[in-house]
Design a protein around this motif. Structure first.
Motif, short mmCIF file in Angstrom:
data_model
loop_
_atom_site.label_atom_id
_atom_site.label_comp_id
_atom_site.label_asym_id
_atom_site.label_seq_id
_atom_site.Cartn_x
_atom_site.Cartn_y
_atom_site.Cartn_z
N ASP A 101 11.29 8.74 -2.45
CA ASP A 101 10.75 10.29 -1.89
C ASP A 101 9.37 10.19 -2.29
OD1 ASP A 101 10.67 10.86 -4.95
OD2 ASP A 101 12.54 11.33 -4.87
N ASP A 102 8.77 11.30 -2.18
CA ASP A 102 7.11 11.59 -2.41
C ASP A 102 6.84 11.07 -3.85
OD1 ASP A 102 8.14 13.72 -3.32
OD2 ASP A 102 6.78 15.21 -2.19
N GLN A 103 7.65 10.84 -4.78
CA GLN A 103 7.15 10.39 -6.02
C GLN A 103 7.77 9.15 -6.61
OE1 GLN A 103 7.55 13.11 -9.21
NE2 GLN A 103 9.40 13.80 -8.75
N THR A 104 8.82 8.64 -6.04
CA THR A 104 9.71 7.76 -6.52
C THR A 104 9.74 6.42 -5.66
OG1 THR A 104 11.11 9.55 -7.24
CG2 THR A 104 11.99 7.33 -7.59
N VAL A 105 10.07 5.24 -6.39
CA VAL A 105 10.04 3.99 -5.75
C VAL A 105 11.25 3.25 -6.25
CG1 VAL A 105 7.65 3.70 -5.14
CG2 VAL A 105 8.43 2.74 -7.26
N ALA A 106 11.91 2.35 -5.57
CA ALA A 106 12.91 1.53 -5.81
C ALA A 106 12.78 -0.02 -5.61
CB ALA A 106 14.39 1.97 -4.84
N ARG A 107 13.62 -0.60 -6.20
CA ARG A 107 13.55 -2.22 -6.14
C ARG A 107 13.99 -2.65 -4.69
NH1 ARG A 107 17.53 -5.61 -7.39
NH2 ARG A 107 19.00 -4.25 -8.04
N THR A 108 14.96 -1.99 -4.16
CA THR A 108 15.49 -2.42 -2.94
C THR A 108 15.34 -1.76 -1.70
OG1 THR A 108 17.55 -1.48 -2.72
CG2 THR A 108 17.37 -3.59 -4.38
N ASN A 109 15.50 -2.14 -0.50
CA ASN A 109 15.48 -1.32 0.70
C ASN A 109 16.63 -0.42 0.92
OD1 ASN A 109 17.48 -2.71 1.87
ND2 ASN A 109 16.29 -3.74 3.35
N GLY A 110 17.44 -0.11 0.11
CA GLY A 110 18.63 0.52 0.02
C GLY A 110 19.65 0.35 1.31
N THR A 111 19.85 -1.06 1.23
CA THR A 111 20.54 -1.50 2.49
C THR A 111 20.13 -1.24 3.97
OG1 THR A 111 22.42 0.10 2.40
CG2 THR A 111 22.77 -2.00 1.20
N GLY A 112 18.57 -1.25 3.96
CA GLY A 112 18.00 -1.06 5.13
C GLY A 112 17.58 0.35 5.56
N THR A 113 17.71 1.30 4.41
CA THR A 113 17.44 2.56 4.80
C THR A 113 15.96 3.20 4.25
OG1 THR A 113 18.19 3.29 2.73
CG2 THR A 113 19.86 3.20 4.60
N ARG A 114 15.33 2.36 3.52
CA ARG A 114 13.89 2.72 3.13
C ARG A 114 12.89 1.74 3.82
NH1 ARG A 114 16.67 1.96 -2.74
NH2 ARG A 114 17.79 3.97 -2.91
N SER A 115 11.83 2.45 3.59
CA SER A 115 10.44 1.61 3.98
C SER A 115 9.72 1.20 2.98
CB SER A 115 9.58 2.75 4.97
OG SER A 115 10.06 3.10 6.15
N VAL A 116 8.81 0.21 2.87
CA VAL A 116 8.01 -0.47 2.07
C VAL A 116 7.07 0.54 1.49
CG1 VAL A 116 6.55 -2.21 1.29
CG2 VAL A 116 8.43 -2.62 2.77
N ALA A 117 7.08 0.80 0.11
CA ALA A 117 5.88 1.73 -0.40
C ALA A 117 4.61 0.76 -0.69
CB ALA A 117 6.27 2.35 -1.95
N GLY A 118 4.97 -0.41 -1.16
CA GLY A 118 3.87 -1.21 -1.38
C GLY A 118 4.12 -2.36 -2.27
N LYS A 119 3.32 -3.02 -3.27
CA LYS A 119 3.54 -4.09 -4.18
C LYS A 119 3.75 -3.65 -5.40
CE LYS A 119 3.22 -7.50 -1.24
NZ LYS A 119 4.36 -8.53 -0.91
N CYS A 120 4.52 -4.12 -6.32
CA CYS A 120 4.64 -3.70 -7.69
C CYS A 120 3.51 -4.53 -8.58
CB CYS A 120 6.11 -4.19 -8.37
SG CYS A 120 6.10 -3.93 -10.00
N ARG A 121 3.10 -3.59 -9.27
CA ARG A 121 1.73 -4.04 -9.99
C ARG A 121 2.06 -4.00 -11.54
NH1 ARG A 121 0.87 -7.50 -6.79
NH2 ARG A 121 -0.57 -7.24 -5.08
#
Length: 133
Positions: A101-121
């Motif tokens: 969502d607009d403040q949360t990121v996840a480790r996986t693409n949710g079995t093809g349901t999520r877009s890339v936010a960026g790179k983990c730093r």
């Protein structure tokens, strides 16, 4: 973590970052500090679980005005981490992370349901994730 309902103080790593301006998406509220995306129409909207979105950066202004221009900054920002099996750790440094969502990121693409936010730093001591957009 649920999507934003008010402005958020989203810390940025380092100084600066690049500022951009694009049209605001229609019928959406963008909160300052939100992770924002550009959709297939070229407008800026809050991050959400969906495919085909391009991570734009962190919203610099909040608005509901469809006629407004959305200001956003690219850089390395601190966002909320997903829970349990989707949680990001320092072992994921350099990996793509994905928009929940607009403040949360996840480790996986949710079995093809999520877009890339960026790179983990990295993961902050608070458990939140530094994301390079």
């Amino acid at each position: 973590m649920a999507a934003l309902t008010k402005d958020r103080d989203t810390p940025m790593m380092g100084e600066g970052g690049m500022m951009f301006v694009l049209p605001h998406g229609s019928a959406v509220t963008i909160y300052r500090g939100a992770l924002v995306v550009v959709d297939s129409t070229g407008t800026v909207k809050p991050g959400t679980t969906a495919t085909g979105l391009k991570a734009a950066g962190r919203a610099e202004t909040g608005t509901t005005d469809d006629a407004a221009l959305a200001r956003f900054r690219r850089g390395v920002f601190l966002f909320e981490n997903s829970a349990s099996g989707e949680a990001i750790t320092n072992a994921h440094y350099g990996d793509d992370v994905f928009i929940v969502d607009d403040q949360t990121v996840a480790r996986t693409n949710g079995t093809g349901t999520r877009s890339v936010a960026g790179k983990c730093r990295g993961v902050h001591a608070s458990g939140r994730v530094w994301v390079e957009i």
